[in-house]
Design a protein around this motif. Structure first.
Motif, PDB file in Angstrom:
ATOM      1  N   THR A 227       1.212  -1.075  -0.050  1.00  0.00           N
ATOM      2  CA  THR A 227      -0.258   0.095  -0.265  1.00  0.00           C
ATOM      3  C   THR A 227       0.760   1.527  -0.360  1.00  0.00           C
ATOM      4  O   THR A 227       0.967   2.024  -0.365  1.00  0.00           O
ATOM      5  CB  THR A 227      -0.930  -0.165   1.392  1.00  0.00           C
ATOM      6  N   ILE A 228       2.200   1.391   0.463  1.00  0.00           N
ATOM      7  CA  ILE A 228       2.708   2.892   1.006  1.00  0.00           C
ATOM      8  C   ILE A 228       3.300   2.863  -0.360  1.00  0.00           C
ATOM      9  O   ILE A 228       3.367   3.648  -0.790  1.00  0.00           O
ATOM     10  CB  ILE A 228       3.566   2.176   1.901  1.00  0.00           C
ATOM     11  N   ALA A 229       4.139   2.005  -1.045  1.00  0.00           N
ATOM     12  CA  ALA A 229       5.469   1.690  -1.632  1.00  0.00           C
ATOM     13  C   ALA A 229       4.735   2.323  -2.877  1.00  0.00           C
ATOM     14  O   ALA A 229       5.102   3.010  -3.480  1.00  0.00           O
ATOM     15  CB  ALA A 229       6.570   0.103  -2.025  1.00  0.00           C
ATOM     16  N   SER A 230       2.952   1.516  -2.782  1.00  0.00           N
ATOM     17  CA  SER A 230       2.375   1.980  -4.223  1.00  0.00           C
ATOM     18  C   SER A 230       2.004   3.665  -4.598  1.00  0.00           C
ATOM     19  O   SER A 230       1.974   3.583  -5.245  1.00  0.00           O
ATOM     20  CB  SER A 230       1.308   0.721  -5.104  1.00  0.00           C
TER      21      SER A 230
ATOM     22  N   TRP B 269      13.318   3.941  -1.457  1.00  0.00           N
ATOM     23  CA  TRP B 269      12.874   3.998   0.317  1.00  0.00           C
ATOM     24  C   TRP B 269      14.302   3.158   0.884  1.00  0.00           C
ATOM     25  O   TRP B 269      14.972   2.419   0.650  1.00  0.00           O
ATOM     26  CB  TRP B 269      11.695   2.488   0.128  1.00  0.00           C
ATOM     27  N   ASP B 270      14.450   3.454   1.876  1.00  0.00           N
ATOM     28  CA  ASP B 270      14.935   1.787   3.171  1.00  0.00           C
ATOM     29  C   ASP B 270      13.922   1.284   3.375  1.00  0.00           C
ATOM     30  O   ASP B 270      12.886   1.721   3.792  1.00  0.00           O
ATOM     31  CB  ASP B 270      15.067   2.954   4.346  1.00  0.00           C
ATOM     32  N   VAL B 271      13.822  -0.136   2.300  1.00  0.00           N
ATOM     33  CA  VAL B 271      13.467  -1.037   2.804  1.00  0.00           C
ATOM     34  C   VAL B 271      13.643  -1.536   3.819  1.00  0.00           C
ATOM     35  O   VAL B 271      11.987  -1.688   4.458  1.00  0.00           O
ATOM     36  CB  VAL B 271      12.796  -1.595   1.525  1.00  0.00           C
ATOM     37  N   VAL B 272      14.346  -1.965   4.296  1.00  0.00           N
ATOM     38  CA  VAL B 272      14.398  -2.621   5.459  1.00  0.00           C
ATOM     39  C   VAL B 272      15.383  -2.335   6.243  1.00  0.00           C
ATOM     40  O   VAL B 272      16.485  -2.021   5.738  1.00  0.00           O
ATOM     41  CB  VAL B 272      14.761  -3.984   5.549  1.00  0.00           C
TER      42      VAL B 272
ATOM     43  N   ARG C 225      11.858  -7.815  -2.604  1.00  0.00           N
ATOM     44  CA  ARG C 225      10.429  -8.633  -3.784  1.00  0.00           C
ATOM     45  C   ARG C 225       9.154  -8.041  -3.698  1.00  0.00           C
ATOM     46  O   ARG C 225       8.947  -7.130  -5.134  1.00  0.00           O
ATOM     47  CB  ARG C 225      10.106 -10.310  -3.681  1.00  0.00           C
ATOM     48  N   LEU C 226       7.941  -7.360  -2.426  1.00  0.00           N
ATOM     49  CA  LEU C 226       6.507  -6.836  -2.810  1.00  0.00           C
ATOM     50  C   LEU C 226       7.017  -5.602  -2.850  1.00  0.00           C
ATOM     51  O   LEU C 226       6.320  -5.132  -3.630  1.00  0.00           O
ATOM     52  CB  LEU C 226       6.101  -6.574  -0.594  1.00  0.00           C
ATOM     53  N   ALA C 227       8.365  -4.486  -2.306  1.00  0.00           N
ATOM     54  CA  ALA C 227       8.529  -3.111  -2.997  1.00  0.00           C
ATOM     55  C   ALA C 227       9.238  -3.615  -4.268  1.00  0.00           C
ATOM     56  O   ALA C 227       8.599  -2.018  -4.613  1.00  0.00           O
ATOM     57  CB  ALA C 227       9.703  -2.742  -1.647  1.00  0.00           C
TER      58      ALA C 227
ATOM     59  N   THR D 146      10.956   3.319  -8.521  1.00  0.00           N
ATOM     60  CA  THR D 146      11.921   3.400  -7.022  1.00  0.00           C
ATOM     61  C   THR D 146      13.296   2.596  -6.511  1.00  0.00           C
ATOM     62  O   THR D 146      12.775   2.019  -6.605  1.00  0.00           O
ATOM     63  CB  THR D 146      11.066   3.795  -5.654  1.00  0.00           C
ATOM     64  N   GLU D 147      13.988   3.341  -6.324  1.00  0.00           N
ATOM     65  CA  GLU D 147      15.470   3.010  -5.896  1.00  0.00           C
ATOM     66  C   GLU D 147      15.326   1.787  -4.561  1.00  0.00           C
ATOM     67  O   GLU D 147      14.575   3.269  -3.897  1.00  0.00           O
ATOM     68  CB  GLU D 147      16.187   3.891  -6.025  1.00  0.00           C
TER      69      GLU D 147
END
Ligand code: XIL
Length: 373
Positions: free
Chosen positions: A143-146, A155-158, A187-189, A196-197
């Motif tokens: 939801t947030i990344a999209s 994004w700092d994904v993790v 994978r989800l991001a 987005t990087e």
């Protein structure tokens, strides 16, 4: 008659006050060099922004931010407890304002952060079943990344998935989802935010053991055929003990993996650390400030010099490896804003940034600028 009198009064007032106004403006506009201009061919120069800065509450702060920085990371407002407060409620109000602020001022936004064990909303901390946690996890990232795809640069994904010894942190995510959760987050991001990087971000990953853990994470993500674009070394160090050799080795090791290297939360503490360490674990606190706040009324020149030298050494190193480093972000616009006034001990007076509490450039600022000469 009255009309004439009024306009005369206006003219008199204008003539009388004009020189003072102009003088004030000149003083106000004393040009200092701009970090983003100085390093425009080398790296993005970022800052952490807090809520009042995003809402442009303070004119002086706003002027300095737009003059000095071309990148920003929200200090708190994209963290799960704010952006996803209950199971099926997302609150994008402040984060959308940040994106608009960035668009208006040509400031690139780094989303911080999708998956982190800290600053989680209460409902997540209460989840007891792996299935429910997996559902939160996927829903949160997607939801947030999209929502922000194409609107934030990255994004700092993790964030902070490692222990100091390089093993995986025993977070709620590791315990309930197993060690595959990091690859799954990327994978989800990747699916939700193709424009987005995507970065892994942590503190102390310049240190050999933790660095080895970070290298393993990056390799695993790549081996799974999933995209990771960069790694963020947070950079919460002590001004007098910067691990320059380890930082240099990390720049080399990480960039050899084919990812961008960034310094994402740079600040240099000048206060004694209760554990004599660079621990940036936000849950680690150490009693009250009594007897542990040596400079409540200002930083002595000798410390100002140590701080300036620390920043100078760092920027010399960054410039040496400018082809591998894409961004340097300071964790706070000025000393008054810094989280280090309250971490790891609450209520101290720290001086870790380039600008003092009145937003005036410190010797450390000029030392950083001078590294380009
Ligand atoms: C800090 C913020 O600066 C504080 O305002 C907040 O109370 C706690 O978190 N590593 C991170 C950042 O990745 O998100 C943390 O920010 C500092 C350590």
């Amino acid at each position: 008659m009255i009309k004439i009198f009024i306009s005369f009064a206006t003219i008199t007032t204008t003539c009388f006050f004009a020189p003072i106004q102009i003088q004030a403006q000149i003083q106000d506009q004393q040009p200092i060099p701009s970090l983003k201009e100085t390093f425009k061919n080398e790296f993005l120069i970022g800052t952490a922004l807090n809520t009042s800065q995003i809402l442009e509450k303070d004119v002086t702060a706003n002027k300095l931010i737009t003059q000095q920085f071309n990148a920003a990371t929200p200090e708190n407002i994209m963290k799960a407890e704010i952006i996803h407060p209950t199971w099926n409620q997302f609150d994008f109000t402040l984060a959308d304002k940040l994106v608009e602020y960035g668009r208006k001022n040509n400031i690139k936004i780094n989303g911080h952060t999708l998956i982190w064990h800290s600053q989680l909303p209460r409902f997540v901390r209460q989840i007891k079943s792996p299935d429910s946690l997996a559902q939160f996890f996927a829903d949160h990232i997607t939801t947030i990344a999209s929502h922000y795809d194409g609107k934030v640069l990255s994004w700092d994904v993790v964030n902070e998935a490692l222990e100091e010894n390089g093993s995986l942190r025993k977070s709620i995510f590791l315990q309930q989802l197993g060690e595959g959760y990091i690859v799954e987050a990327f994978r989800l991001a990747q699916k939700a935010a193709p424009h987005t990087e995507l970065y892994y971000n942590d503190y102390n990953i310049e240190q050999p053991k933790k660095r080895a853990g970070a290298i393993e994470i990056i390799k695993k993500i790549k081996a799974a055929g999933v995209r990771i674009d960069g790694v963020g070394i947070q950079g919460h160090w002590r001004a007098s003990k910067i691990p320059l050799a380890e930082i240099e080795q990390s720049i080399l090791d990480f960039s050899a993996l084919g990812v961008k290297v960034m310094f994402t939360e740079l600040d240099l503490s000048v206060l004694p650390n209760p554990w004599d360490s660079d621990n940036a674990d936000v849950s680690a606190t150490a009693g009250n400030s009594k007897g542990k706040d040596p400079y409540p009324n200002g930083l002595p020149d000798s410390m100002q010099t140590i701080l300036a030298k620390g920043y100078e050494d760092l920027f010399r190193l960054f410039l040496k490896h400018k082809d591998k480093i894409s961004r340097i972000t300071f964790w706070g616009v000025n000393d008054g804003q810094s989280w280090l006034n309250n971490f790891p001990i609450r209520g101290r007076t720290n001086y870790p940034t380039l600008f003092d509490r009145t937003y005036t450039a410190k010797p450390a600022f000029y030392a950083v600028i001078a590294t380009k000469k």
